[in-house]
Design an enzyme around this catalytic site. Structure first.
Site, PDB file in Angstrom:
ATOM      1  N   SER A 264      43.281  47.909  18.692  1.00  0.00           N
ATOM      2  CA  SER A 264      44.571  48.418  18.215  1.00  0.00           C
ATOM      3  C   SER A 264      45.679  47.500  18.680  1.00  0.00           C
ATOM      4  O   SER A 264      45.471  46.653  19.558  1.00  0.00           O
ATOM      5  CB  SER A 264      44.848  49.842  18.740  1.00  0.00           C
ATOM      6  OG  SER A 264      43.975  50.791  18.163  1.00  0.00           O
ATOM      7  N   SER A 302      41.152  49.606  13.846  1.00  0.00           N
ATOM      8  CA  SER A 302      42.280  49.215  14.685  1.00  0.00           C
ATOM      9  C   SER A 302      43.484  50.088  14.352  1.00  0.00           C
ATOM     10  O   SER A 302      43.863  50.224  13.189  1.00  0.00           O
ATOM     11  CB  SER A 302      42.625  47.737  14.441  1.00  0.00           C
ATOM     12  OG  SER A 302      43.643  47.301  15.308  1.00  0.00           O
ATOM     13  N   ASP A 304      47.161  50.242  14.287  1.00  0.00           N
ATOM     14  CA  ASP A 304      48.264  49.276  14.300  1.00  0.00           C
ATOM     15  C   ASP A 304      49.558  50.020  13.965  1.00  0.00           C
ATOM     16  O   ASP A 304      49.868  50.253  12.789  1.00  0.00           O
ATOM     17  CB  ASP A 304      47.997  48.154  13.305  1.00  0.00           C
ATOM     18  CG  ASP A 304      46.629  47.507  13.517  1.00  0.00           C
ATOM     19  OD1 ASP A 304      46.120  47.568  14.654  1.00  0.00           O
ATOM     20  OD2 ASP A 304      46.074  46.947  12.556  1.00  0.00           O
TER      21      ASP A 304
END
Length: 385
Positions: A264, A302, A304
């Site tokens: 992340s 991830s 984000d």
């Protein structure tokens, strides 16, 4: 269980001889502030607590705390906006920011399973330092990235008192990067990652403003990394056990190999330019353009998530009970037609902050002998020789 209070607490001390990305010859666009850090935004303070200890549970984790207006104005609102590239992550307080276009608490970043502890710590700290805010309601902004490769993430090593200590340590000035604060156990592009920061000055007529970025870099697969256009990830000789060994299959029955690029990134963008909440949101939406300059394509695994806020218009956008009906507030803001330089500043500072995190990070061995290796400085220098 390891006693986290016995772990090393690192605040703002910068190691002698610290090297940053531009020291290795990497060219960057734009004009940085004096410290090339988010703390170039006037009044903004940052504090870290870094937890590194061994025992039955290995601690490679911590807390990063941001006071947008400093400790004396911790409960004063900031215009704010949030943007998301991929939603496999958490940023608390987001629904209130979307509703009211502001937040009025500190911001903190930690590991994925410590959000609750840090949230509670921020609540306790605010209750002591700003009782008027605490008497109504508190919605702390806490972001996270996953450090479970190096850190014993399920061992509850981060406690509320660590968030309090990070807030107490918050100060202006140059910032440590890499293996510090919430970024301690993070990995980026198959290298050791962590905390990174950068800033840009935006000039217009006789005025100037600062755009600062602080991020927790824990994203990207090794083959994606590009530094100033050079595909250094594909050619690096640094070992990459997180992506190339069977550690995940051995630990999770029935699972396949770890997915490259999983992780992340939390990015915080701050400015002293007067912005509307929608303009803050527009700045947050430019963050992925800076990340993309370093190569990422945004993995499904991830989270984000990006927060942008303005420290201008002090006293405006407050949300307090008991305000008479029809009360009117006035806000200054940058003209939409003159905002492009701020977009450029975000993109430039985000790119440099990622590379600062990679350059500052050092090799780390964590739980069960898991190792993460830093981006070799000689490879970077050779690319730009």
């Amino acid at each position: 269980m390891t006693d986290p209070s016995a772990a090393t607490a690192v605040t703002l001390d910068i190691p002698t001889g610290t090297v940053r990305a531009r020291d290795l010859g990497i060219p960057f666009d734009g004009e940085p502030g004096p410290w090339n850090a988010i703390t170039d935004v006037p009044g903004l303070e940052v504090g870290y607590v870094t937890l590194v200890s061994d025992g039955p549970d290995a601690a490679r984790t911590g807390v990063t705390a941001i006071l947008p207006r400093g400790r004396d104005k911790a409960g004063m609102p900031c215009a704010a906006g949030v943007a998301v590239l991929n939603g496999n992550g958490e940023l608390t307080g987001r629904s209130w920011i979307e509703e009211a276009g502001q937040f009025q608490t500190p911001v903190a970043i930690t590991n994925s399973h410590a959000v609750g502890a840090v949230h509670r710590g921020v609540d306790r700290w605010l209750a002591e330092h700003d009782p008027a805010t605490a008497a109504q309601w508190m919605l702390p902004v806490v972001g996270e990235t996953w450090d479970g490769y190096l850190n014993s993430i399920n061992a509850d090593l981060v406690r509320p008192e660590h968030a309090i200590a990070a807030l107490d340590a918050a100060a202006s000035g140059p910032l440590a990067e890499g293996n510090v604060g919430g970024g301690t156990g993070m990995n980026c592009y198959g290298f050791k990652g962590g905390t990174g920061t950068a800033s840009r000055i935006v000039r217009g007529g006789d005025a100037s403003w600062t755009v600062g970025v602080l991020l927790q870099a824990n994203f990207g697969s090794r083959h994606e990394l590009r530094v100033g256009g050079h595909p250094l990830g594909r050619t690096s000789a640094a070992p990459n056990p997180m992506e190339t060994t069977d550690w995940f299959e051995r630990e999770v029955a029935g699972a396949g190999p770890a997915v490259p690029g999983a992780g992340s990134v939390i990015v915080v963008v701050a400015t002293d330019a007067p912005l509307l909440p929608d303009q803050c949101r527009a700045l947050a939406r430019r963050v992925p353009l800076g990340l993309a300059r370093t190569g990422t394509t945004g993995s499904h695994f991830s989270g984000d998530i990006f927060l942008a806020f303005s420290t201008a218009n002090e006293g405006a956008l407050a949300s307090r009970m008991g305000v008479p009906t029809g009360t009117v507030q006035t806000l200054e803001h940058v003209s939409w037609g003159g905002i492009d330089a701020f977009y450029a500043a975000v993109v430039e500072a985000v790119e440099e902050a990622v590379l600062n995190a990679l350059v500052a990070a050092r090799d780390m061995v964590g739980r069960d002998g898991h190792a993460s290796y830093a981006l070799p400085h000689d490879e970077v220098r050779a690319a730009f020789a």
